[in-house]
Enzyme design. Structure first.
Site, PDB file in Angstrom:
ATOM      1  CB  ALA A   1      -0.907   0.041   1.148  1.00 16.25           C
ATOM      2  CG  HIS A   2       2.606   3.072  -3.267  1.00 11.93           C
ATOM      3  ND1 HIS A   2       2.060   1.895  -3.796  1.00 11.93           N
ATOM      4  CD2 HIS A   2       2.761   3.853  -4.302  1.00 11.93           C
ATOM      5  CE1 HIS A   2       1.952   2.056  -5.151  1.00 11.93           C
ATOM      6  NE2 HIS A   2       2.610   3.333  -5.433  1.00 11.93           N
ATOM      7  NE  ARG A   3      -2.220   3.692  -6.600  1.00  9.44           N
ATOM      8  CZ  ARG A   3      -1.033   3.872  -7.576  1.00  9.44           C
ATOM      9  NH1 ARG A   3      -0.663   4.965  -7.560  1.00  9.44           N
ATOM     10  NH2 ARG A   3      -0.511   2.811  -8.221  1.00  9.44           N
TER      11      ARG A   3
ATOM     12  NE  ARG B   1       3.380   8.865  -1.286  1.00 12.83           N
ATOM     13  CZ  ARG B   1       2.950  10.235  -1.446  1.00 12.83           C
ATOM     14  NH1 ARG B   1       2.327  10.823  -0.360  1.00 12.83           N
ATOM     15  NH2 ARG B   1       3.516  10.803  -2.429  1.00 12.83           N
TER      16      ARG B   1
ATOM     17  CG  ASP C   1      -2.003   1.115  -2.423  1.00  8.18           C
ATOM     18  OD1 ASP C   1      -0.842   0.773  -3.039  1.00  8.18           O
ATOM     19  OD2 ASP C   1      -2.129   1.951  -1.793  1.00  8.18           O
TER      20      ASP C   1
END
Ligand code: UD1
Length: 387
Positions: free
Chosen positions: A222-224, A257, A300
């Site tokens: 997950a990084h969005r 992130r 994501d």
């Protein structure tokens, strides 16, 4: 109207651009296919430096056998404006010095749009690989990058047929569009036999015992910004993952992130349970090894939706949309959004039935980059005209 240039003598120079992690997997087979065409093409590689950590960058060049970039613009991180503007300023000098016949960009990151924009303003034709994908969600920075890059590209290579409809709807002339398949899948085919086994990854992490007594594992990525930049959204996602990990151990390679956001919001202890293994960002061959044997992948990422479809591994997409609808229509992907109950229902279904089996989409056959290279060569020789 089609731009027709006078024929130019060989070698034809092409400036290829990469910037961020997902670009590297796309560029690797394209560089190899260009090299296979021999001396008629003079290909250079520019790295914008959008991604710079060893784990996000150098590892990929080594593992995928991508030639070292001829130039690194070293732009690094920043706001979207800073990053895009810095790439543009620095890329302009490179373009002036190299004076290429065409600029080739891949994907949808800030570097993609920035370099395409500089090139088109200098009347250098832009080639976009992985054109036409649309999430129809303009809050996604990548969607803006896709729409704008496609508008200013001369030659657009699409991975799935939905791309053609999207481009035609936006007024792109049909003669510019080529359906060639998916270069990500070229890379996957090329490297599958070299994938690092999960046992090796666990050993390297000093956690050989992590899967003992369990029947398989899940992967989470997950990084969005829409998933990780808001504390309540991120908390809810991590709580859902905790519930999943009570049923199936979860391996979680953490994007920088996301790592920064987890720290910033004070969530570092939330995943401190024996059934969640947090790892640094994985190299390509490690990630391939993890995905290949997973029972389910929650993500994501756009590329991972495609890779799981190619591998036949069930994928739960932690977004409300996808720009890659073929992974849902024909592949193993299910769109879950961020609603915890929905994610858990889909997860339960996969545990029970094994999930969608899916089939391999048309032209995802490992030869997209060969088709792209041949098409580009004949397009240039033909005075930049499409047949
Ligand atoms: C970018 C792309 C996204 C892609 C993702 C893959 C855009 C708009 N976004 O998002 O489409 O899916 O890459 O990773 O281009 N950082 C590091 N080391 C690095 C790179 C980044 O620590 O090598 C950290 C920095 O804190 C940086 C943050 O990650 O501020 C975000 O990096 P950035 O390149 O701006 O966007 P990504 O979230 O990586």
């Amino acid at each position: 109207m089609q731009i027709i240039k006078p024929p130019i003598p060989a070698p034809y120079s092409i400036l290829c651009v990469v910037g961020a992690r997902p670009n590297f997997m796309k560029m690797a087979p394209i560089m190899a296919a260009f090299a296979a065409l021999g001396p008629e093409l003079d290909v250079s590689l520019v790295h914008t430096g959008q991604h710079y950590d060893v784990a996000m960058n150098h590892q990929y060049f080594e593992a995928l056998g991508i030639p070292q970039p001829d130039i690194n613009l070293e732009v690094g991180s920043g706001s979207h404006t800073e990053q895009t503007a810095n790439v543009m300023l620095r890329f302009e000098s490179v373009l002036n010095a190299k004076d290429p016949s065409a600029v080739l960009v891949v994907g949808d990151v800030n570097s993609t749009l920035a370099c395409a924009l500089v090139a088109v303003k200098k009347e250098v034709p832009v080639i976009h690989v992985e054109a036409g994908l649309r999430s129809f969600d303009r809050a996604m920075p990548e969607e803006i990058n896709r729409v704008l890059t496609d508008q200013i590209s001369e030659l657009l290579f699409i991975t799935e047929r939905s791309g053609r409809e999207n481009l035609l709807r936006e007024g792109i002339a049909e003669y510019r569009i080529r359906f060639v398949g998916n270069v990500m899948i070229d890379t996957l085919h090329h490297n599958l036999a070299k994938a690092v086994p999960v046992s090796q990854i666990l050993q390297d992490a000093g956690r050989e015992e992590f899967l003992d007594g369990h029947d398989g594992y899940a992967i989470l990525t997950a990084h969005r910004p829409s998933n990780v930049d808001d504390p309540e959204t991120l908390r809810s996602l991590l709580e859902t993952i905790l519930k999943i990990s009570a049923r199936l151990p979860v391996i979680f390679p953490v994007h920088p992130r996301t790592r920064d956001m987890i720290q910033k919001f004070g969530f570092s202890k939330m995943l401190d349970v024996p059934t969640v293994l947090q790892l640094p960002p994985m190299g390509y061959l490690e990630m391939l090894g993890l995905m290949k044997d997973a029972r389910v992948v929650l993500t994501d990422s756009g590329g991972i939706q495609e890779e799981t479809t190619a591998l036949g591994v069930p994928c739960i997409t932690l977004r409300n949309n996808t720009e890659r609808p073929i992974t849902v229509d024909e592949g193993t992907n299910t769109i879950a959004g961020l609603d915890s109950a929905k994610i858990l229902t889909i997860f339960d279904e996969i545990m029970l039935t094994g999930g969608k089996t899916g089939r391999i989409p048309e032209l995802w056959d490992g030869h997209a980059s060969t088709r792209i290279a041949a098409e580009i060569l004949s397009w240039i020789k033909n005075g930049f005209q499409s047949n």
